[in-house]
Motif scaffolding. Structure first.
Motif, PDB file in Angstrom:
ATOM      1  N   LEU A  66       0.821  -1.205   0.000  1.00  0.00           N
ATOM      2  CA  LEU A  66       0.000   0.000   0.000  1.00  0.00           C
ATOM      3  C   LEU A  66       0.859   1.261   0.000  1.00  0.00           C
ATOM      4  O   LEU A  66       0.549   2.238  -0.678  1.00  0.00           O
ATOM      5  CB  LEU A  66      -0.913   0.016   1.224  1.00  0.00           C
ATOM      6  CG  LEU A  66      -2.000  -1.063   1.295  1.00  0.00           C
ATOM      7  CD1 LEU A  66      -2.753  -0.947   2.612  1.00  0.00           C
ATOM      8  CD2 LEU A  66      -2.969  -0.933   0.126  1.00  0.00           C
ATOM      9  N   LYS A  67       1.921   1.243   0.808  1.00  0.00           N
ATOM     10  CA  LYS A  67       2.731   2.451   0.960  1.00  0.00           C
ATOM     11  C   LYS A  67       4.094   2.065   1.520  1.00  0.00           C
ATOM     12  O   LYS A  67       4.202   1.126   2.313  1.00  0.00           O
ATOM     13  CB  LYS A  67       2.042   3.430   1.911  1.00  0.00           C
ATOM     14  CG  LYS A  67       2.660   4.815   1.968  1.00  0.00           C
ATOM     15  CD  LYS A  67       1.876   5.755   2.876  1.00  0.00           C
ATOM     16  CE  LYS A  67       2.024   5.390   4.334  1.00  0.00           C
ATOM     17  NZ  LYS A  67       1.493   6.428   5.251  1.00  0.00           N
ATOM     18  N   ASP A 125      -6.168   4.656   4.379  1.00  0.00           N
ATOM     19  CA  ASP A 125      -7.628   4.830   4.277  1.00  0.00           C
ATOM     20  C   ASP A 125      -8.272   3.447   4.154  1.00  0.00           C
ATOM     21  O   ASP A 125      -8.206   2.812   3.108  1.00  0.00           O
ATOM     22  CB  ASP A 125      -7.966   5.698   3.075  1.00  0.00           C
ATOM     23  CG  ASP A 125      -9.463   5.887   2.901  1.00  0.00           C
ATOM     24  OD1 ASP A 125     -10.228   5.586   3.847  1.00  0.00           O
ATOM     25  OD2 ASP A 125      -9.885   6.335   1.806  1.00  0.00           O
ATOM     26  N   ASP A 148      -1.975   7.358   7.846  1.00  0.00           N
ATOM     27  CA  ASP A 148      -2.415   7.776   6.504  1.00  0.00           C
ATOM     28  C   ASP A 148      -2.837   6.606   5.633  1.00  0.00           C
ATOM     29  O   ASP A 148      -2.610   6.601   4.420  1.00  0.00           O
ATOM     30  CB  ASP A 148      -1.311   8.576   5.805  1.00  0.00           C
ATOM     31  CG  ASP A 148      -0.909   9.817   6.590  1.00  0.00           C
ATOM     32  OD1 ASP A 148      -1.812  10.471   7.142  1.00  0.00           O
ATOM     33  OD2 ASP A 148       0.297  10.114   6.654  1.00  0.00           O
ATOM     34  N   LYS A 201     -11.016  -5.187   7.180  1.00  0.00           N
ATOM     35  CA  LYS A 201     -12.234  -5.329   6.377  1.00  0.00           C
ATOM     36  C   LYS A 201     -12.724  -6.776   6.432  1.00  0.00           C
ATOM     37  O   LYS A 201     -11.934  -7.717   6.365  1.00  0.00           O
ATOM     38  CB  LYS A 201     -11.934  -4.935   4.925  1.00  0.00           C
ATOM     39  CG  LYS A 201     -13.126  -4.894   3.989  1.00  0.00           C
ATOM     40  CD  LYS A 201     -12.648  -4.441   2.604  1.00  0.00           C
ATOM     41  CE  LYS A 201     -13.747  -4.429   1.568  1.00  0.00           C
ATOM     42  NZ  LYS A 201     -13.228  -4.095   0.230  1.00  0.00           N
ATOM     43  N   ARG A 229     -15.937  -2.371   7.775  1.00  0.00           N
ATOM     44  CA  ARG A 229     -14.584  -1.825   7.875  1.00  0.00           C
ATOM     45  C   ARG A 229     -14.335  -1.397   9.312  1.00  0.00           C
ATOM     46  O   ARG A 229     -15.184  -0.752   9.919  1.00  0.00           O
ATOM     47  CB  ARG A 229     -14.395  -0.662   6.909  1.00  0.00           C
ATOM     48  CG  ARG A 229     -14.391  -1.095   5.440  1.00  0.00           C
ATOM     49  CD  ARG A 229     -14.291   0.101   4.515  1.00  0.00           C
ATOM     50  NE  ARG A 229     -14.084  -0.287   3.129  1.00  0.00           N
ATOM     51  CZ  ARG A 229     -15.049  -0.592   2.269  1.00  0.00           C
ATOM     52  NH1 ARG A 229     -16.312  -0.563   2.682  1.00  0.00           N
ATOM     53  NH2 ARG A 229     -14.775  -0.929   1.036  1.00  0.00           N
ATOM     54  N   TYR A 286     -11.282   2.775   3.856  1.00  0.00           N
ATOM     55  CA  TYR A 286     -12.442   2.783   2.956  1.00  0.00           C
ATOM     56  C   TYR A 286     -12.024   2.684   1.482  1.00  0.00           C
ATOM     57  O   TYR A 286     -12.881   2.620   0.597  1.00  0.00           O
ATOM     58  CB  TYR A 286     -13.288   4.033   3.220  1.00  0.00           C
ATOM     59  CG  TYR A 286     -13.893   3.991   4.594  1.00  0.00           C
ATOM     60  CD1 TYR A 286     -15.056   3.271   4.839  1.00  0.00           C
ATOM     61  CD2 TYR A 286     -13.286   4.635   5.671  1.00  0.00           C
ATOM     62  CE1 TYR A 286     -15.602   3.201   6.108  1.00  0.00           C
ATOM     63  CE2 TYR A 286     -13.819   4.570   6.940  1.00  0.00           C
ATOM     64  CZ  TYR A 286     -14.982   3.846   7.152  1.00  0.00           C
ATOM     65  OH  TYR A 286     -15.513   3.756   8.416  1.00  0.00           O
ATOM     66  N   SER A 287     -10.725   2.680   1.226  1.00  0.00           N
ATOM     67  CA  SER A 287     -10.255   2.506  -0.145  1.00  0.00           C
ATOM     68  C   SER A 287      -9.826   1.049  -0.409  1.00  0.00           C
ATOM     69  O   SER A 287      -9.440   0.726  -1.528  1.00  0.00           O
ATOM     70  CB  SER A 287      -9.067   3.436  -0.414  1.00  0.00           C
ATOM     71  OG  SER A 287      -7.938   3.072   0.381  1.00  0.00           O
ATOM     72  N   LEU A 288      -9.893   0.207   0.618  1.00  0.00           N
ATOM     73  CA  LEU A 288      -9.454  -1.177   0.469  1.00  0.00           C
ATOM     74  C   LEU A 288     -10.443  -1.985  -0.362  1.00  0.00           C
ATOM     75  O   LEU A 288     -11.648  -1.807  -0.243  1.00  0.00           O
ATOM     76  CB  LEU A 288      -9.292  -1.826   1.850  1.00  0.00           C
ATOM     77  CG  LEU A 288      -8.263  -1.182   2.784  1.00  0.00           C
ATOM     78  CD1 LEU A 288      -8.273  -1.868   4.125  1.00  0.00           C
ATOM     79  CD2 LEU A 288      -6.869  -1.265   2.166  1.00  0.00           C
ATOM     80  N   LYS A 336      -1.229  -4.737   2.465  1.00  0.00           N
ATOM     81  CA  LYS A 336      -2.571  -5.325   2.551  1.00  0.00           C
ATOM     82  C   LYS A 336      -2.449  -6.828   2.325  1.00  0.00           C
ATOM     83  O   LYS A 336      -1.793  -7.259   1.373  1.00  0.00           O
ATOM     84  CB  LYS A 336      -3.494  -4.704   1.496  1.00  0.00           C
ATOM     85  CG  LYS A 336      -4.898  -5.322   1.479  1.00  0.00           C
ATOM     86  CD  LYS A 336      -5.829  -4.595   0.515  1.00  0.00           C
ATOM     87  CE  LYS A 336      -5.599  -4.996  -0.913  1.00  0.00           C
ATOM     88  NZ  LYS A 336      -6.645  -4.475  -1.838  1.00  0.00           N
TER      89      LYS A 336
END
Length: 307
Positions: A219-220, A303, A301, A274, A289, A305-307, A231
């Motif tokens: 993810l980052k 999110d 940082d 999730k 979530r 809700y973007s998964l 993830k």
């Protein structure tokens, strides 16, 4: 989505077109795949009605007919109810999804001695609402892992969801913070997991272990700290699976000292962000979530809700 409603101790389902011509026995056996012993109890105790009359279990159903099932009876409580504040992510008559905090066991290992678990808290919550039934956990999270966990409110929901979990029809997505920068942006770890002979609670990748599959996506990346947010989602649910697999890749979880991580944070940096499943009685898709609850913040940082 099915047309359903609760009527006291009974739960009513309006027969949909796809059930037309099937029998009550077919619904229990093939649609819900209910265990034989549990199905037998519903049958012998006349806990299923059709249009208000005792069901003929072998009579074909007609679209629009009303099936009533006695699901919400009081039970002898086996789990000690203990008040601990819990964060409810989703609830209806059949299931409960809770955002488990870290540093809490999912279930008691000893029913009398261990009463500060999530299951004890959920049992208190249920009874405080006047629902005198045993809560049933469907899966578990490690003591120090946070996030969404699924429980059932009655025996039939528990049996159906257990089977769904076994068939991998309940999807759980995790966020992990690991040491190092992964070479692959996405990948799959297929490596069997077994017990470590030299440590009572530790697991390890072992050719003689149980099959285990973990999928991951980066993810980052925090290049300054040489850490990566990952993830993960699973095809199997082995004990410590994500922790073992990522450590096996050379990227142990931050805080996971058991598997080689540095104790920068107070726990292994793993969160069940999730949870997705098709509701066993309404056929509705449920997506939950779980917000991060650590202070200080571990997963910065990200999110959910973007998964």
């Amino acid at each position: 989505m099915l047309n359903t409603m609760r009527m006291g101790e009974w739960f009513q389902i309006t027969v949909p077109l796809e059930w037309n011509g099937q029998t009550i026995a077919d619904i229990f056996r093939h649609v819900w795949e209910s265990p034989k012993k549990l199905t037998h109890s519903f049958r012998m105790e006349n806990k299923v009605l059709v249009n208000g009359d005792p069901a003929n279990w072998n009579m074909p159903l007609i679209k629009g007919s009303k099936i009533q099932i006695k699901l919400f009876e009081d039970e002898n409580i086996e789990i000690f109810p203990n008040f601990i504040d819990i964060d409810i992510l989703y609830e209806d008559e059949h299931v409960l999804v809770i955002n488990k905090p870290p540093f809490m066991n999912t279930h008691p290992n000893d029913l009398k001695a261990d009463q500060n678990t999530l299951v004890n808290a959920a049992q208190f919550y249920l009874q405080a609402k006047g629902e005198n039934r045993n809560i049933r956990q469907i899966h578990r999270l490690d003591r120090d892992t946070s996030g969404a966990i699924l429980l059932a409110k009655h025996a039939l929901a528990g049996a159906i969801l257990d089977n769904m979990l076994l068939k991998r029809n309940i999807k759980r997505t995790y966020i992990a913070l690991v040491h190092g920068v992964l070479k692959q942006r996405t990948g799959t770890i297929n490596a069997p997991i077994g017990r470590d002979r030299h440590h009572a609670t530790k697991r390890r990748v072992s050719p003689s272990g149980q099959a285990a599959t973990t999928h991951f996506t980066v993810l980052k990346v925090d290049k300054g700290k040489q850490q990566t947010y990952v993830k993960c989602w699973l095809d199997t649910g082995r004990t410590h699976q994500i922790r073992v697999h990522l450590s096996h890749l050379g990227h142990p979880l931050v805080g996971d000292t058991l598997y080689g991580g540095n104790s920068i944070v107070k726990r292994q940096a793993l969160h069940a962000a999730k949870l997705e499943f098709i509701h066993p009685f309404t056929q509705e898709k449920i997506v939950c979530r779980a917000p991060f609850i650590d202070l200080p913040v571990i997963f910065k940082d990200i999110d959910i809700y973007s998964l």
